[in-house]
Design a protein around this motif. Structure first.
Motif, short mmCIF file in Angstrom:
data_model
loop_
_atom_site.label_atom_id
_atom_site.label_comp_id
_atom_site.label_asym_id
_atom_site.label_seq_id
_atom_site.Cartn_x
_atom_site.Cartn_y
_atom_site.Cartn_z
N LYS A 192 -30.42 2.72 -28.46
CA LYS A 192 -29.50 2.43 -27.34
C LYS A 192 -28.39 1.46 -27.78
CE LYS A 192 -29.86 0.13 -22.79
NZ LYS A 192 -30.78 -0.53 -21.84
N PHE A 193 -28.66 0.69 -28.85
CA PHE A 193 -27.70 -0.33 -29.31
C PHE A 193 -27.11 -0.02 -30.69
CE2 PHE A 193 -30.29 -2.09 -26.02
CZ PHE A 193 -29.37 -2.75 -25.23
N ALA A 194 -27.09 1.28 -31.03
CA ALA A 194 -26.64 1.68 -32.37
C ALA A 194 -25.21 1.21 -32.66
CB ALA A 194 -26.73 3.20 -32.51
N LYS A 195 -24.32 1.38 -31.70
CA LYS A 195 -22.90 1.09 -31.98
C LYS A 195 -22.66 -0.41 -32.11
CE LYS A 195 -21.07 5.12 -29.50
NZ LYS A 195 -22.12 5.30 -28.46
N LEU A 249 -35.24 0.29 -38.06
CA LEU A 249 -34.93 0.30 -39.50
C LEU A 249 -33.82 1.30 -39.82
CD1 LEU A 249 -38.58 0.25 -40.94
CD2 LEU A 249 -36.94 -1.65 -40.91
N ASP A 250 -33.96 2.52 -39.30
CA ASP A 250 -33.07 3.60 -39.75
C ASP A 250 -31.75 3.65 -38.98
OD1 ASP A 250 -34.82 4.43 -41.68
OD2 ASP A 250 -35.88 5.81 -40.35
N VAL A 251 -31.79 3.36 -37.69
CA VAL A 251 -30.56 3.44 -36.88
C VAL A 251 -29.84 2.08 -36.86
CG1 VAL A 251 -29.57 4.05 -34.64
CG2 VAL A 251 -31.61 5.27 -35.47
N LEU A 252 -30.58 1.03 -36.52
CA LEU A 252 -29.94 -0.29 -36.45
C LEU A 252 -29.79 -0.93 -37.84
CD1 LEU A 252 -31.58 -1.92 -33.29
CD2 LEU A 252 -29.64 -0.34 -33.45
N GLN A 253 -30.62 -0.49 -38.78
CA GLN A 253 -30.61 -1.04 -40.16
C GLN A 253 -30.88 -2.54 -40.18
OE1 GLN A 253 -27.60 0.55 -42.83
NE2 GLN A 253 -27.32 2.32 -41.52
N VAL A 254 -31.89 -2.94 -39.43
CA VAL A 254 -32.24 -4.36 -39.38
C VAL A 254 -32.89 -4.81 -40.69
CG1 VAL A 254 -32.52 -4.37 -36.87
CG2 VAL A 254 -34.52 -3.95 -38.34
N GLU A 255 -32.80 -6.13 -40.92
CA GLU A 255 -33.40 -6.72 -42.12
C GLU A 255 -34.83 -7.20 -41.89
OE1 GLU A 255 -30.08 -9.41 -43.90
OE2 GLU A 255 -29.46 -8.79 -41.90
#
Ligand code: ADE
Ligand code: ZN
Length: 349
Positions: A188-191, A220-226
Motif C-alpha cells: 500500500k506504501f510502495a510509492k 523486503l521485495d516491494v518496499l526494499q526495507v533494511e
C-alpha cells in the motif's frame, strides 16, 4: 563468535544481561509515556483524559490484540502539545535507556498522531531531536529518530507527512511503517517508500507482528526495507526463514510486546530462540515500554528466564543489535569491542 561465552556461570547471566552494552532498534517514543507523565502533561496543558487516576489508566492496559492497544496508545499521546512535552517524554526514555546500558537507540515517532491534532511537525521533531542531542552529551547515548507512517491511513497522507517533515530532513535518519497491520499490507506504501529511498533515507517496516509471512516478503521485495520490525510470523514460512538468515536481515523482536498483545500465549512459547538458532539476525527491543511492562533489560531478563536462552544467545543478540543499527562500521566495531570486554570481565570474575 565470542570466545568467552561458555565460561560464564549460569547464575551470573541476569547480571550480564543488564550490564552488557546493547542497541535498541525498535521503540515508539510515544509508547514510552508512563501514566504519571501522561497525567502531569494533561494537567500542564489542560487536556482532559478519560481516566480518573494513574491507577485507573494503568488498569486499562489489559490488551487482547494490537488494535486494543493502539486505541489507548493514541489517546495517551493526546496530552503532547508543545516542544517541551516532546523533549520531556524523550528525555525520560533516554535516561532509562542509559540505565539499561543502551549505547545506541533508534527511536520511532508518529507525526500523524500529532499533526491530526493541529500540532506542527516542527514542534514534534525539534523537541525529540533536542533530547537526542542532549543524550549524546549528557548520557553518552547515541540517539536517532525514524519517522513512521501510520498504515491505517492512506499513502497520500503519508506523502503529505513526508513533505511536511522534509524541511527537518537532517533531524531524522529514516522512515518506518506502523499501526494496524492486518488489512494494510506493505505494498500500500510502495510509492512513498520508493521516494524515501531516492531521498537517501533508511527504510524499515513493521511486518509479521500479527500479519502473515506474505507481508514480510512484500516489505523486503516491494518496499526494499533494511530491517523488519517484529517479523516473528516469519517462522511459519521456511523459505522466508532461509532468506532472512542468508541475507542477515535484522528482525527487531519485542518479546514483552508480543506477550502483552497475545501474539504468544506465554513467554515460554516465544520463538526468539528458534529465530536465533536458525541464523537470523534477531534483536531484543521494548516497542512501547510504558505499556508492555518493561524497558530493555526487563525484556532480556524475562525472556531469558522463560525460555532458557544462554550467554551465547545474549552475546549474539547484543552483537546483532549493533550490526543491525544505522551507525557506521567503525562505530559498530567499537561497540562490539565494548561488548566483548564486558563478556571477558564476567568470564574472568
Ligand atoms: N505503534 C506502536 N506500537 C506498535 C506496534 N507494536 N505495532 C504496530 N504499530 C505500533
Ligand atoms: Zn512497534
Amino acid at each position: 563468535m565470542n570466545p568467552h561465552d561458555f565460561k560464564i556461570p549460569a547464575d551470573r547471566l541476569p547480571e550480564l544481561l543488564c550490564a552488557m552494552p546493547k542497541a535498541e532498534l525498535h521503540m515508539h517514543i510515544e509508547g514510552s509515556l508512563e501514566p504519571e507523565l501522561i497525567f502531569a502533561l494533561a494537567q500542564r496543558n489542560g487536556v482532559v483524559i478519560p481516566y480518573a487516576s494513574v491507577e485507573e489508566l494503568r488498569q486499562a492496559y489489559a490488551f487482547t490484540n494490537l488494535q486494543s492497544f493502539l486505541d489507548i496508545y493514541y489517546a495517551g499521546a493526546s496530552v503532547l502539545l508543545h516542544e517541551q512535552d516532546f523533549y520531556d517524554m524523550a528525555w525520560a526514555y533516554l535516561e532509562r535507556a542509559a540505565a539499561d546500558n543502551v549505547l545506541r537507540t533508534e527511536m520511532f515517532f508518529d507525526p500523524q498522531t500529532h499533526t491530526a491534532r493541529g500540532v506542527d511537525v516542527k514542534v514534534v521533531i525539534d523537541g525529540l531531536h533536542r533530547a537526542c542531542v542532549d543524550a549524546e552529551a549528557k548520557l553518552g547515548v547515541s540517539a536517532a529518530l525514524i519517522l513512521c507512517f501510520l498504515r491505517h491511513l492512506s499513502e497520500e497522507e503519508a506523502f503529505e507527512t513526508l513533505e511536511q517533515a522534509l524541511p527537518y530532513r537532517d533531524k531524522f535518519i529514516g522512515v518506518g511503517l506502523d499501526s494496524s497491520e492486518v488489512g494494510h499490507p506493505p505494498e500500500k506504501f510502495a510509492k512513498v517508500f520508493a521516494r524515501c529511498r531516492e531521498l537517501g533515507l533508511h527504510l524499515v517496516a513493521h511486518a509479521g507482528e500479527e500479519g502473515p509471512p506474505a507481508y514480510v516478503w512484500s516489505a523486503l521485495d516491494v518496499l526494499q526495507v533494511e530491517r523488519i520490525d517484529h517479523g516473528v510470523q516469519s517462522a511459519k514460512d521456511p523459505a522466508l526463514m532461509a532468506r532472512l538468515a542468508k541475507e542477515r536481515i535484522p528482525l527487531t523482536v519485542c518479546p514483552l510486546s508480543n506477550l502483552k498483545l497475545c501474539v504468544f500465549p506465554d513467554l515460554k512459547e516465544h520463538n526468539l530462540g528458534t529465530l536465533l538458532d536458525a541464523g537470523l539476525a534477531a534483536t531484543v527491543n521494548s516497542d512501547d515500554p510504558a505499556y508492555f511492562g518493561g524497558y530493555m533489560n526487563e525484556n532480556f531478563l524475562q525472556t531469558f528466564a522463560a525460555t532458557g536462552l544462554t550467554a551465547q544467545h545474549a552475546w549474539q543478540l547484543a552483537a546483532n543489535s549493533f550490526e543491525g543499527s544505522f551507525i557506521d562500521d567503525a562505530a559498530k566495531a567499537r561497540y562490539i569491542e565494548r561488548l566483548n570486554e564486558t563478556f571477558a570481565r564476567f568470564a574472568a570474575a
